[in-house]
Design a protein around this motif. Structure first.
Motif, PDB file in Angstrom:
ATOM      1  N   THR A  21       0.740  -1.283  -0.012  1.00  0.00           N
ATOM      2  CA  THR A  21      -0.055  -0.080  -0.073  1.00  0.00           C
ATOM      3  C   THR A  21       0.942   1.072   0.061  1.00  0.00           C
ATOM      4  N   SER A  22       2.095   1.209   0.476  1.00  0.00           N
ATOM      5  CA  SER A  22       3.043   2.505   0.625  1.00  0.00           C
ATOM      6  C   SER A  22       3.411   2.670  -0.772  1.00  0.00           C
ATOM      7  N   ARG A  23       3.469   1.772  -1.539  1.00  0.00           N
ATOM      8  CA  ARG A  23       3.849   1.971  -3.072  1.00  0.00           C
ATOM      9  C   ARG A  23       2.502   2.122  -3.853  1.00  0.00           C
ATOM     10  N   GLY A  24       1.312   2.532  -3.037  1.00  0.00           N
ATOM     11  CA  GLY A  24       0.213   2.931  -4.251  1.00  0.00           C
ATOM     12  C   GLY A  24      -0.526   1.721  -4.606  1.00  0.00           C
ATOM     13  N   TYR A  25      -0.161   0.431  -4.162  1.00  0.00           N
ATOM     14  CA  TYR A  25      -0.848  -0.969  -4.736  1.00  0.00           C
ATOM     15  C   TYR A  25      -1.794  -1.115  -3.557  1.00  0.00           C
ATOM     16  N   GLY A  26      -3.189  -0.914  -4.235  1.00  0.00           N
ATOM     17  CA  GLY A  26      -4.209  -0.938  -3.102  1.00  0.00           C
ATOM     18  C   GLY A  26      -5.200  -2.294  -3.838  1.00  0.00           C
ATOM     19  N   ARG A  27      -5.180  -2.522  -5.094  1.00  0.00           N
ATOM     20  CA  ARG A  27      -5.956  -3.586  -5.484  1.00  0.00           C
ATOM     21  C   ARG A  27      -4.837  -4.868  -5.566  1.00  0.00           C
ATOM     22  N   ILE A  28      -4.996  -5.579  -4.432  1.00  0.00           N
ATOM     23  CA  ILE A  28      -3.915  -6.635  -4.362  1.00  0.00           C
ATOM     24  C   ILE A  28      -4.479  -7.922  -4.508  1.00  0.00           C
ATOM     25  N   HIS A  29      -3.860  -8.743  -5.632  1.00  0.00           N
ATOM     26  CA  HIS A  29      -4.444  -9.881  -6.031  1.00  0.00           C
ATOM     27  C   HIS A  29      -3.375 -11.079  -5.702  1.00  0.00           C
ATOM     28  N   CYS A  30      -3.629 -11.816  -4.621  1.00  0.00           N
ATOM     29  CA  CYS A  30      -2.878 -12.577  -4.276  1.00  0.00           C
ATOM     30  C   CYS A  30      -3.038 -14.035  -4.463  1.00  0.00           C
ATOM     31  N   GLU A  31      -2.144 -14.758  -5.130  1.00  0.00           N
ATOM     32  CA  GLU A  31      -2.130 -15.999  -5.870  1.00  0.00           C
ATOM     33  C   GLU A  31      -1.611 -17.091  -5.175  1.00  0.00           C
ATOM     34  N   GLY A  32      -1.561 -16.979  -3.826  1.00  0.00           N
ATOM     35  CA  GLY A  32      -0.988 -17.909  -2.796  1.00  0.00           C
ATOM     36  C   GLY A  32       0.426 -17.861  -2.901  1.00  0.00           C
ATOM     37  N   GLY A  33       1.220 -18.863  -2.419  1.00  0.00           N
ATOM     38  CA  GLY A  33       0.594 -20.414  -2.294  1.00  0.00           C
ATOM     39  C   GLY A  33      -0.121 -20.505  -0.632  1.00  0.00           C
ATOM     40  N   PRO A  34      -0.479 -21.636  -0.312  1.00  0.00           N
ATOM     41  CA  PRO A  34      -0.944 -21.831   0.650  1.00  0.00           C
ATOM     42  C   PRO A  34      -0.443 -21.229   2.108  1.00  0.00           C
ATOM     43  N   ARG A  35       0.730 -21.356   2.138  1.00  0.00           N
ATOM     44  CA  ARG A  35       1.448 -20.663   3.231  1.00  0.00           C
ATOM     45  C   ARG A  35       1.531 -19.401   3.380  1.00  0.00           C
ATOM     46  N   LEU A  36       1.666 -18.795   2.083  1.00  0.00           N
ATOM     47  CA  LEU A  36       1.473 -17.326   2.416  1.00  0.00           C
ATOM     48  C   LEU A  36      -0.013 -16.808   2.520  1.00  0.00           C
ATOM     49  N   PHE A  37      -0.964 -17.802   1.812  1.00  0.00           N
ATOM     50  CA  PHE A  37      -2.323 -17.554   2.546  1.00  0.00           C
ATOM     51  C   PHE A  37      -2.669 -17.517   3.773  1.00  0.00           C
ATOM     52  N   GLY A  38      -2.040 -18.755   4.481  1.00  0.00           N
ATOM     53  CA  GLY A  38      -2.071 -18.711   5.922  1.00  0.00           C
ATOM     54  C   GLY A  38      -1.606 -17.636   6.705  1.00  0.00           C
ATOM     55  N   LEU A  39      -0.478 -17.127   6.183  1.00  0.00           N
ATOM     56  CA  LEU A  39      -0.082 -16.038   7.146  1.00  0.00           C
ATOM     57  C   LEU A  39      -0.979 -14.771   6.959  1.00  0.00           C
ATOM     58  N   LEU A  40      -1.466 -14.473   5.716  1.00  0.00           N
ATOM     59  CA  LEU A  40      -2.493 -13.502   5.617  1.00  0.00           C
ATOM     60  C   LEU A  40      -3.835 -13.622   6.473  1.00  0.00           C
ATOM     61  N   VAL A  41      -4.316 -14.749   6.344  1.00  0.00           N
ATOM     62  CA  VAL A  41      -5.632 -15.300   6.956  1.00  0.00           C
ATOM     63  C   VAL A  41      -5.329 -15.068   8.329  1.00  0.00           C
ATOM     64  N   HIS A  42      -4.289 -15.697   9.005  1.00  0.00           N
ATOM     65  CA  HIS A  42      -4.222 -15.498  10.469  1.00  0.00           C
ATOM     66  C   HIS A  42      -3.960 -14.369  10.992  1.00  0.00           C
ATOM     67  N   ALA A  43      -3.511 -13.215  10.069  1.00  0.00           N
ATOM     68  CA  ALA A  43      -3.368 -11.874  10.580  1.00  0.00           C
ATOM     69  C   ALA A  43      -4.730 -11.261  10.187  1.00  0.00           C
ATOM     70  N   GLY A  44      -5.986 -11.782   9.778  1.00  0.00           N
ATOM     71  CA  GLY A  44      -7.168 -11.183   9.303  1.00  0.00           C
ATOM     72  C   GLY A  44      -7.019 -10.109   8.218  1.00  0.00           C
ATOM     73  N   LEU A  45      -6.139 -10.260   7.153  1.00  0.00           N
ATOM     74  CA  LEU A  45      -5.506  -9.371   6.380  1.00  0.00           C
ATOM     75  C   LEU A  45      -6.472  -9.834   4.857  1.00  0.00           C
ATOM     76  N   ILE A  46      -7.268 -10.840   4.688  1.00  0.00           N
ATOM     77  CA  ILE A  46      -7.652 -11.208   3.514  1.00  0.00           C
ATOM     78  C   ILE A  46      -9.061 -10.786   3.630  1.00  0.00           C
ATOM     79  N   ASP A  47      -9.628 -10.000   2.056  1.00  0.00           N
ATOM     80  CA  ASP A  47     -10.937  -9.508   2.259  1.00  0.00           C
ATOM     81  C   ASP A  47     -11.767 -10.421   1.325  1.00  0.00           C
ATOM     82  N   GLU A  48     -11.302 -11.173   0.597  1.00  0.00           N
ATOM     83  CA  GLU A  48     -12.158 -11.910  -0.547  1.00  0.00           C
ATOM     84  C   GLU A  48     -11.294 -13.073  -0.798  1.00  0.00           C
TER      85      GLU A  48
END
Ligand SMILES: NC(=O)c1ccc[n+]([C@@H]2O[C@H](COP(=O)([O-])OP(=O)(O)OC[C@H]3O[C@@H](n4cnc5c(N)ncnc54)[C@H](OP(=O)(O)O)[C@@H]3O)[C@@H](O)[C@H]2O)c1
Length: 246
Positions: free
Chosen positions: A169-196
């Motif tokens: 976001t500090s680089r102006g990237y607000g539309r963030i398309h995360c393609e995983g994988g499962p471990r990175l997704f886990g990191l973001l889910v645990h932090a409550g940072l996934i919207d969709e």
């Protein structure tokens, strides 16, 4: 592509690209983290070759291309970038105008999260590639990468989920398309940072040891999701869930 839910034009309404752009348009005025995965009906996120291409298909690849076209940035874990042999994102010619209409550059940069700094060489051909790492990563390799691409050092030891999203976001990237994988997704889910979560269900059964879409320790409570869209094409289902508090 047919819409099964909701059905704006009646039963099984056919959708064109403009409809899909409307459905998958990012909310404005705040950063938004969209995760995108494909899984077999029995939950495998990897095919027999440990890659996702073998459980994907034409309809899924087209959807992935469209979702990339709507994004400021494609975020990925380094293991996925290595296994799936990532290079700079290219955008299908038919989606070029979509990006132009959104005021986006022709292609989104790739951002990847890594402790080892083992970054696929092809990604270094785009100076916008963003490598997100921590102070613990090898300094020589970090200097080598910093001469070629954008390197964000977030955190002294671990790369935290908030550090990842702040670097974007500090680089102006607000539309963030995360393609995983499962471990990175886990990191973001645990932090409550996934919207969709956009999940393609591939019409296959596979069994075996393949990863699921989400890895890591069990959440203290199940995370509730709200179903927003169900689309279908060539027997693939395209499910879009919103995280309830987003
Ligand atoms: N079906 C699908 O839609 C789909 C989507 C994506 C991936 N996949 C499959 O999933 C597999 C890879 O997934 P994965 O879960 O093993 O890996 P991943 O999430 O893609 O990447 C894990 C790597 O990311 C880096 N990383 C993650 N968290 C970090 C942190 N907090 N700090 C520093 N670095 C961190 C580390 O990189 P370093 O090792 O470089 O330190 C780690 O090894 C592949 O087989 C791929 O095909 C499937």
């Amino acid at each position: 592509v047919r819409a099964l839910f909701p059905q704006p034009g009646g039963d099984g309404c056919d959708l064109d690209d403009a409809d899909l752009v409307r459905i998958y348009d990012y909310p404005r005025g705040r950063p938004w983290v969209r995760a995108n995965f494909v899984s077999t009906v029995d939950g495998a996120a990897q095919g027999p070759d440990h890659r996702s291409g073998s459980i994907s298909g034409t309809a899924d690849r087209r959807m992935l291309a469209l979702l990339r076209a709507l994004a400021d940035v494609v975020l990925v874990g380094a293991e996925t970038a290595r296994v799936e042999r990532y290079g700079p994102a290219d955008i299908r010619p038919e989606y070029a105008q979509i990006r132009a209409d959104l005021g986006l550059p022709p292609t989104p940069p790739i951002a990847l999260v890594t402790a080892s700094l083992d970054v696929p060489e092809r990604l270094l051909s785009d100076s916008r590639t963003l490598v997100i790492t921590s102070e613990m990563s090898p300094p020589d390799r970090r200097a080598y990468l910093a001469d070629r691409v954008d390197v964000a050092v977030v955190g002294d030891r671990e790369v935290t989920a908030h550090g990842v999203i702040d670097a974007l976001t500090s680089r102006g990237y607000g539309r963030i398309h995360c393609e995983g994988g499962p471990r990175l997704f886990g990191l973001l889910v645990h932090a409550g940072l996934i919207d969709e979560l956009c999940l393609t269900v591939s019409p296959q059964l596979l069994a075996g040891p393949g990863l699921r879409i989400l890895a890591g320790p069990q959440l203290p409570e199940p995370m509730p999701l709200r179903l927003a869209t169900v689309l279908e094409s060539d027997d693939f289902l395209f499910l879009r869930w919103l995280v309830r508090n987003s």
